[in-house]
Scaffold this motif. Structure first.
Motif: not given
Length: 402
Positions: A231-250
């Motif tokens: 549940d937390v992983h799903s919420k975190a994914t949504k949160r950071f995708r909206l913030a644009g951080l998931l577009s960055h590489s490792r």
């Protein structure tokens, strides 16, 4: 013949009774399993909603923030929290609502940067406070928050502001020059960014799933942890995708953390160097003056130190394999069952984002923890601290070669 018939009937009756009893037991077992599963799922949902809710931009409750769903009133939440405690909150005293403490061996008061920030503020200002671990989130859906005489104030930043505005505490920043007050605000935003990176590394990085399940949720039943994590992983994914951080590489994320940690280390070391130069210029007057241990070169902590310790304690100590190994060894030497994975959790598997920690930052965390959270820091021995500093020095040397 009659006796034989009667005996057969009795045996058949007993067999039928045994079959019925077995069926009833099986039914009860199935119903019990269903009830337990439903309870576990409800617990997981409640725990994840309460736990993944660090404030200042890391709220996992993005569904509440984005959909416009009605939030419960502060009065309703305060009443619910008091009911869970089975006792009323004290009058004229701050109540700090926070997650359960991590196991003693971890050496820090919390796994949340913002709880550490707010609790350190209460300690450096000498504010008496009670703690509440009931996991009832604030009316904004997060933690930490404070309650004072029935008034609830969520978010560490706004809780500090409210305490100062109402004369309950005096700001430790009043003695700062305007230029330093500007630095406090600028570096506070840098620390928020570091907190975002930390949260994303814990929750989104699959290599650290075991840490999230077994360490951050070590107080939850083992069978429930995967549900909480999902549940937390799903919420975190949504949160950071909206913030644009998931577009960055490792590599880009690690580079961001490197630069921000380097900026904090440079600030700390430059203020220490400045103090050293003053000692040389005014040797007689400053010979006995203790060296500053805080970020702005002050001998007393500021609100910036509260925020910095909250974040840096997570980068330096939380989840570090060396700290975890020492905690397990110490518990095992005492014959303490807390040496188990269930009680002490597991370390972070991927700590690349922490590689920018410098020896100066390790020493800083150690000094602040010893001064203001001694009951937790005492669980980390000298050898472990020395190992953390040596490792940071090796990483710094490697960073210069990169």
């Amino acid at each position: 013949m009659a006796t034989t018939t009667l005996g057969a009937a009795t045996a058949a009756e007993q067999a039928g009774g045994a079959t019925a009893a077995a069926a009833a037991a099986a039914t009860a077992l199935v119903l019990g399993a269903v009830v337990a599963l439903v309870g576990a799922l409800l617990f997981a949902r409640a725990a994840s909603s309460a736990r993944y809710c660090d404030d200042d931009g890391i709220s996992g409750n993005t569904d509440l923030d984005l959909t416009g769903a009605p939030l419960p009133s502060a009065k309703m939440v305060a009443a619910k929290a008091a009911k869970h405690r089975n006792e009323p909150f004290p009058s004229d005293k701050v109540v700090l609502h926070l997650f359960p403490r991590p196991p003693d061996g971890w050496g820090i008061p919390t796994m949340s940067p913002y709880i550490a920030k707010l609790e350190m503020y209460l300690r450096i200002t000498g504010t008496p406070y009670d703690t509440d671990f009931t996991l009832v989130p604030s009316f904004k859906g997060g933690m930490p928050y404070i309650t004072y005489n029935g008034v609830q104030v969520p978010d560490s930043h706004f809780a500090i502001e409210w305490l100062e505005r109402n004369g309950i505490t005096t700001s430790p920043d009043v003695r700062l020059h305007d230029a330093d007050k500007g630095l406090v605000e600028a570096y506070r935003q840098l620390l928020v960014s570091l907190s975002d990176l930390l949260a994303m590394w814990r929750w989104i990085n699959p290599a650290n799933a075991s840490f999230a399940q077994n360490t951050l949720f070590c107080q939850a039943p083992v069978l429930v942890r995967p549900f909480i994590y999902r549940d937390v992983h799903s919420k975190a994914t949504k949160r950071f995708r909206l913030a644009g951080l998931l577009s960055h590489s490792r590599d880009e994320l690690v580079s961001l953390a490197d630069r921000q940690l380097a900026a904090l280390s440079s600030l700390l070391e430059s203020r220490q160097d400045e103090h050293g130069r003053r000692q040389l210029e005014q040797h007689e007057q400053l010979a006995d003056e203790p060296a500053p241990i805080f970020l702005l070169g002050t001998r007393e902590p500021t609100t910036l130190d509260c925020a910095a310790f909250g974040v840096l304690s997570q980068y330096v100590v939380a989840g570090h394999p060396r700290v975890h190994a020492a905690a397990v060894a110490s518990a095992a030497a005492r014959g303490d069952p807390a040496a188990s994975v269930r009680a002490l959790g597991v370390p972070l598997s991927d700590r690349a984002i922490m590689r920018g920690v410098t020896p100066a930052l390790v020493r800083y965390v150690r000094r602040v923890a010893g001064a203001w959270f001694g009951e937790f820091a005492e669980h980390i021995d000298e050898e472990t601290w020395a190992g953390l500093e040596a490792e940071a020095a090796a990483e710094a040397a490697e960073g210069q070669r990169r």
